[in-house]
Scaffold this motif. Structure first.
Motif, PDB file in Angstrom:
ATOM      1  N   TYR A  92       0.976  -1.176   0.011  1.00  0.00           N
ATOM      2  CA  TYR A  92       0.161  -0.226   0.017  1.00  0.00           C
ATOM      3  C   TYR A  92       1.008   1.090   0.151  1.00  0.00           C
ATOM      4  N   THR A  93       0.680   1.877  -1.052  1.00  0.00           N
ATOM      5  CA  THR A  93       1.759   3.248  -1.423  1.00  0.00           C
ATOM      6  C   THR A  93       0.934   4.576  -1.446  1.00  0.00           C
ATOM      7  N   ALA A  94       1.505   5.350  -0.888  1.00  0.00           N
ATOM      8  CA  ALA A  94       0.935   6.887  -0.708  1.00  0.00           C
ATOM      9  C   ALA A  94       2.058   7.695  -1.777  1.00  0.00           C
ATOM     10  N   PHE A  95       1.478   8.472  -2.465  1.00  0.00           N
ATOM     11  CA  PHE A  95       2.290   9.432  -3.277  1.00  0.00           C
ATOM     12  C   PHE A  95       2.024  10.998  -2.833  1.00  0.00           C
ATOM     13  N   GLY A  96       2.970  11.713  -2.185  1.00  0.00           N
ATOM     14  CA  GLY A  96       2.522  12.992  -1.810  1.00  0.00           C
ATOM     15  C   GLY A  96       3.143  13.641  -2.820  1.00  0.00           C
ATOM     16  N   ILE A  97       2.311  14.685  -3.511  1.00  0.00           N
ATOM     17  CA  ILE A  97       2.563  15.406  -4.685  1.00  0.00           C
ATOM     18  C   ILE A  97       2.825  17.080  -4.362  1.00  0.00           C
ATOM     19  N   ALA A  98       3.691  17.494  -4.707  1.00  0.00           N
ATOM     20  CA  ALA A  98       4.121  18.942  -4.446  1.00  0.00           C
ATOM     21  C   ALA A  98       3.169  19.597  -5.310  1.00  0.00           C
ATOM     22  N   SER A  99       3.047  20.933  -5.401  1.00  0.00           N
ATOM     23  CA  SER A  99       2.430  22.033  -6.343  1.00  0.00           C
ATOM     24  C   SER A  99       3.312  21.942  -7.662  1.00  0.00           C
ATOM     25  N   ASP A 100       4.453  21.639  -7.691  1.00  0.00           N
ATOM     26  CA  ASP A 100       5.107  21.625  -8.918  1.00  0.00           C
ATOM     27  C   ASP A 100       5.241  20.590  -9.360  1.00  0.00           C
ATOM     28  N   GLY A 101       4.609  19.427  -9.143  1.00  0.00           N
ATOM     29  CA  GLY A 101       4.689  18.190  -9.354  1.00  0.00           C
ATOM     30  C   GLY A 101       5.634  16.996  -9.018  1.00  0.00           C
ATOM     31  N   ARG A 102       6.254  17.448  -8.121  1.00  0.00           N
ATOM     32  CA  ARG A 102       7.637  16.744  -7.408  1.00  0.00           C
ATOM     33  C   ARG A 102       6.654  15.478  -6.649  1.00  0.00           C
ATOM     34  N   VAL A 103       7.123  14.446  -6.582  1.00  0.00           N
ATOM     35  CA  VAL A 103       6.449  13.332  -5.862  1.00  0.00           C
ATOM     36  C   VAL A 103       7.385  12.693  -4.937  1.00  0.00           C
ATOM     37  N   ARG A 104       6.752  12.566  -3.466  1.00  0.00           N
ATOM     38  CA  ARG A 104       7.434  11.532  -2.735  1.00  0.00           C
ATOM     39  C   ARG A 104       6.846  10.653  -2.234  1.00  0.00           C
ATOM     40  N   VAL A 105       7.592   9.344  -2.132  1.00  0.00           N
ATOM     41  CA  VAL A 105       6.783   7.974  -1.945  1.00  0.00           C
ATOM     42  C   VAL A 105       6.597   8.077  -0.499  1.00  0.00           C
ATOM     43  N   ASN A 106       5.283   7.608   0.093  1.00  0.00           N
ATOM     44  CA  ASN A 106       5.112   7.274   1.423  1.00  0.00           C
ATOM     45  C   ASN A 106       5.779   8.210   2.388  1.00  0.00           C
ATOM     46  N   PRO A 107       5.161   9.591   2.182  1.00  0.00           N
ATOM     47  CA  PRO A 107       5.853  10.767   2.933  1.00  0.00           C
ATOM     48  C   PRO A 107       5.819  10.588   4.426  1.00  0.00           C
TER      49      PRO A 107
END
Length: 941
Positions: A866-881
């Motif tokens: 189960y994976t969460a992708f945090g997306i910043a306003s500029d489109g950068r993605v962090r996996v499971n912040p």
């Protein structure tokens, strides 16, 4: 209408199309369908218009198109739904319209009647369109996320299943590492005392959670079959395991198909008639060999000499794709034997294994090794520290020395008589060994045994010992030994007269037992002088000594102050004894039945070994009852012995020599800490045949005995050193291994339960035990759904609390109530597919969650995350912040944001690319990407 050809009624929201007489086509969603007997009328809301009309079903066809999202709603009440999926294509076969649906959760693509499918809006669709969900969407999003996260963490570690233990990080990570590798063929070589049985149970629990464990075979030494059955039943609630040759027998090979969870003795299975039948038992999902160092294959030049046990394992290897070997000492200084074990595990890598000396790093893919010196609790604190061992020397009386000399004379004559008979005399030698062990335990133990022997000779009774000690539970070997039924004829001429003399001397010693007096006066009284409420755990190998001590302690400190545990007691009675000891009793006297499987660290930190076990491994296991995770005090261990007697002098010599070897080995380690001493002690003790050394002492003399001890320990020292060098390359606990995964703790479980109680109207009427125990009341709707009549229940998420309160319901992931909560939260109708989150997730403008899956090269699912992708306003993605894991622990508030479809599409595309990278990152030779299933999406205010 002909009943045999009665059509299927389309479900609400099934997608249909109609070709009108003028050739034009329209499509829409079913609002309702009514079977009027001669005709089925369907009310349809037509797409792109405000028109709703009722038309005959016979004028409608399947209207589903590829990429539509659907939910399976079976017509049968007994069939479970396949869940949610995506339409791939349609067909008409036999006059029926069908839809091919990909169900990512089930990992299946199925042709289904279109009438059973309901069109839905999945999380991707809702996110891109900016659907912000209902007023409480953020909380539903949180609870849906928790439900999936809890299930996946349990599937990957087994740590949230029904366990009567608190799994430690090294155990959770070992199971996670093995499952994450995609290959189940591993040698688990954890240090003694780190819980290989627990790790195996957790592995089985995780595989059962994945629904990939239909048949299991556990192969153990003969004396451990019952122990394994007890551990799996009482710690993991896997009561389905049956012991071959005890709980069931096989008359015909085909009967093996009736048994799916089997424990069997390796020495029973290796016999030709048993092995031949077993080879017709079919395949096993997993085969486990305990104490795998007993599977011996040695190489002499170009010739291989395999034991029957090894041949058994080699034969069984053909009946499974997954084999796990358990042993703390797989190397034992014999490289060829160790390589043979690795070849059993990975026959496809035989050439690499043959050159192990040149590429030792390959064992990192096959061997997992945890050291006591390295393991920590969940907070990163070292678990094993703070232990003091003190020897309590007892000076015995002149009468005791005289008795020992008479006993040694009896033993010498007995051993000589046995040796004169050759193989047939082994039984006499065994009896002599038992007697000397009883004498080292207590005067009461040897006195009782000698009386029983004399009675046997005087009554001339027949029969043999009822219990085969090779088949006996090894934890209780001492208890079986003292009940030994000896031959009803003299071992040597004059035995009866010598027995009379020994019994007379023993009777006088019982009246003046210096060891017992010293134990009571100098040890127990001193302990209680410092703290009158101090609890003391006392170990003895024999029940006769146990009874002797109980009588003496109660005579001095009052009736009811002592509880007992021994092998004759069923588990419920042992639990009751432990509960009384922790609540009111001051002393707990245990035989080896308590050397494993009981944990007393929360209320006791002082142990007395009234007798020292001949096997030093038993001493390590005894100490482990107190010296373990959760112990807040420094553990103090008192070892009582009398060096004035011959056998105890040898025992003292042996233990002091072992201590010296261990100190030598530990001292050269660059990472020395006090626990390394116990690590090495476990390995050395396993390599020394203490019983054989002591048996020879009677005839060979003290000098020869000392030489034998030194020789054995020199071999053990060299083997341990080689093993340590090799295991530097083995896989081991790495806290950073799961850094890219969403890590779940007990706090998440509690947050989920409380949140779901609130959603479903389950009342928490009262709490106690610092908020760990809840009195709850279920509403009628929940009672009906669960099929139970009682509304009030006592529940907890605390394992220890549940163990000590049999009527308290444990909310682990095997709980019927927890399963219901999870099912509700994951359901489509619960929503939470899209939401707006207020705060708690810095650096994220959006959060999108997914289930990522991998399969083997035959299309069988092997891993899910189960994976969460945090997306910043500029489109950068962090996996499971990391902030997401913390945010899940508190109730969520729904916020307000303005959404933009174009931006939503960009953000979702970024999440898809990150998910694809994660699929590639985890893939290896055993794991191949299977699919990604989008669960939910949210914007962050």
């Amino acid at each position: 209408m002909n009943r045999k050809t009665r059509p299927i009624l389309p479900v609400r929201h099934a997608w249909v199309k109609q070709v009108r007489p003028d050739g034009t086509e329209r499509s829409g969603r079913v609002k309702s369908a009514i079977d009027r007997g001669d005709q089925v009328d369907v009310t349809v809301a037509w797409h792109g218009t405000n028109d709703t009309s009722t038309v005959p079903l016979s004028t409608l066809r399947c209207g589903f198109r590829p990429m539509m999202e659907v939910q399976d709603l079976p017509a049968s009440r007994t069939r479970k739904t396949m869940g949610e999926g995506v339409v791939l294509k349609t067909r008409t076969l036999g006059g029926r319209d069908q839809v091919l649906v990909d169900f990512p959760q089930a990992g299946k693509q199925l042709w289904l009647p279109y009438e059973n499918l309901k069109q839905i809006k999945g999380s991707k669709h809702r996110f891109i369109l900016g659907d912000r969900g209902p007023a409480d969407s953020a909380e539903r999003f949180r609870l849906k996320s928790l439900a999936h996260a809890l299930e996946m963490w349990n599937e990957n570690t087994g740590s949230l299943s029904h366990l009567e233990i608190d799994p430690l990080p090294h155990q959770i990570h070992l199971v996670h590492h093995i499952l994450a590798s995609g290959n189940l063929n591993w040698l688990i070589a954890d240090d003694v005392g780190l819980g290989k049985t627990i790790e195996t149970g957790m592995l089985l629990a995780a595989l059962k959670q994945r629904d990939s464990l239909k048949r299991v075979l556990l192969v153990t030494p003969a004396g451990l079959t019952k122990q394994w059955q007890d551990e799996l039943n009482y710690k993991f609630k896997m009561g389905e395991f049956l012991i071959y040759g005890d709980d069931f027998h096989i008359n015909e090979p085909r009967h093996w198909k009736m048994y799916d969870y089997v424990i069997a003795s390796m020495d029973r299975l290796k016999e030709e008639r048993h092995l031949e039948a077993l080879q017709q038992a079919g395949g096993w999902d997993l085969i486990v060999f305990d104490e795998a160092h007993r599977l011996s294959r040695r190489q002499y030049g170009m010739k291989l000499d395999a034991s029957q046990r090894f041949q058994l394992a080699a034969q069984l290897r053909h009946q499974t794709d997954a084999m796990v070997l358990l042993t703390a000492t797989p190397h034992q200084g014999m490289q060829d034997k160790f390589q043979a074990l690795l070849e059993l595990l990975r026959p496809e890598r035989k050439e690499e294994i043959t050159t192990l000396a040149l590429n030792p790093e390959i064992i990192g893919d096959m061997v997992f090794r945890n050291n006591k010196a390295d393991v920590t609790d969940a907070d990163g604190n070292f678990i094993f520290n703070g232990k003091t061992t003190r020897a309590l020397t007892v000076a015995v009386s002149e009468a005791a020395i005289a008795f020992d000399e008479t006993l040694q004379d009896y033993l010498r004559k007995g051993y000589a008589a046995g040796a004169a008979l050759g193989f047939k005399g082994n039984a006499i030698g065994f009896v002599m060994t038992v007697y000397r062990k009883l004498a080292a335990s207590s005067v009461a133990a040897i006195h009782n045994a000698l009386i029983n022997r004399r009675t046997r000779l005087q009554n001339q009774g027949g029969g043999d010992n009822d219990q085969d000690l090779a088949e006996a539970d090894q934890r209780f070997a001492g208890e079986w030994e003292e009940q030994l039924q000896t031959e009803a004829q003299e071992f040597f001429d004059g035995e009866l007269e010598l027995l009379d003399a020994l019994i007379d001397e023993a009777e006088r010693l019982r009246a003046d037992d210096r060891k017992l007096q010293h134990f009571l006066d100098e040890l127990i009284e001193t302990i209680l002088a410092g703290n009158p409420d101090e609890k003391v755990l006392i170990f003895s190998e024999y029940r006769s000594t146990q009874s002797y001590l109980k009588e003496a302690l109660e005579a001095r400190f009052g009736a009811g102050c002592v509880e007992q545990i021994n092998g004759s007691m069923p588990h419920p009675l042992r639990r009751q004894a432990i509960a009384r000891f922790e609540e009111s009793a001051q002393f707990l006297i245990s035989t080896e039945a308590g050397g494993e499987g009981i944990n007393l660290q929360r209320n006791c930190h002082i142990m007395a070994n009234y007798d020292l076990p001949w096997n030093p491994m038993r001493l390590v296991q005894r100490i482990g009852r107190l010296y373990r995770y959760g112990q807040r005090e420094r553990v103090v261990v008192f070892n009582i012995h009398s060096p004035d007697t011959a056998d105890e002098r040898i025992m003292e010599m042996m233990y002091s020599r072992i201590d010296q070897v261990v100190a030598d080995l530990a001292g050269v380690s660059p990472e020395y800490n006090p626990q390394l001493h116990d690590d090495i002690l476990g390995e050395v003790a396993d390599l020394v045949d203490v019983t054989q050394i002591l048996e020879e002492a009677t005839t060979a003399g003290i000098d020869r005995t000392q030489q034998r001890i030194d020789e054995a320990l020199a071999r053990a020292k060299a083997a341990t050193k080689k093993q340590h060098e090799l295991f530097e390359h083995a896989a081991s606990f790495d806290p950073n291994e799961t850094r890219n995964e969403l890590r779940i703790t007990a706090e998440h479980g509690e947050a989920f339960v409380i949140g779901m109680f609130r959603q479903l109207g389950i009342e928490i009427l009262d709490t106690s035990h610092n908020g760990r125990l809840w009195q709850i009341r279920l509403p009628e709707a929940v009672q009906t759904a669960l099929g139970i009549a009682r509304g009030r229940h006592e529940v907890t998420l605390d394992r220890i609390l549940a163990v000590n309160r049999p009527n308290t319901h444990m909310l682990d992931l095997d709980s019927y109530l927890m399963r219901y909560l999870l099912q509700q939260a994951k359901s489509y109708d619960f929503m939470g597919l899209s939401a707006v989150i207020r705060g708690g997730l810095p650096d994220s403008a959006a959060l999108i969650t997914s289930l990522l899956r991998w399969q083997n090269d035959q299309g069988q699912r092997r891993r899910q995350e189960y994976t969460a992708f945090g997306i910043a306003s500029d489109g950068r993605v962090r996996v499971n912040p990391e902030a997401f894991g913390e945010w899940l622990k508190q109730p969520a508030e729904t916020g307000e944001v303005a959404t933009d479809r174009q931006r939503n599409e960009c953000w979702f595309k970024a999440a898809e690319q990150a998910a694809d990278r994660r699929l590639a990152e985890v893939s290896n030779r055993h794991l191949h990407p299977e699919n990604m299933q989008w669960i939910s999406g949210a914007w962050v205010e």
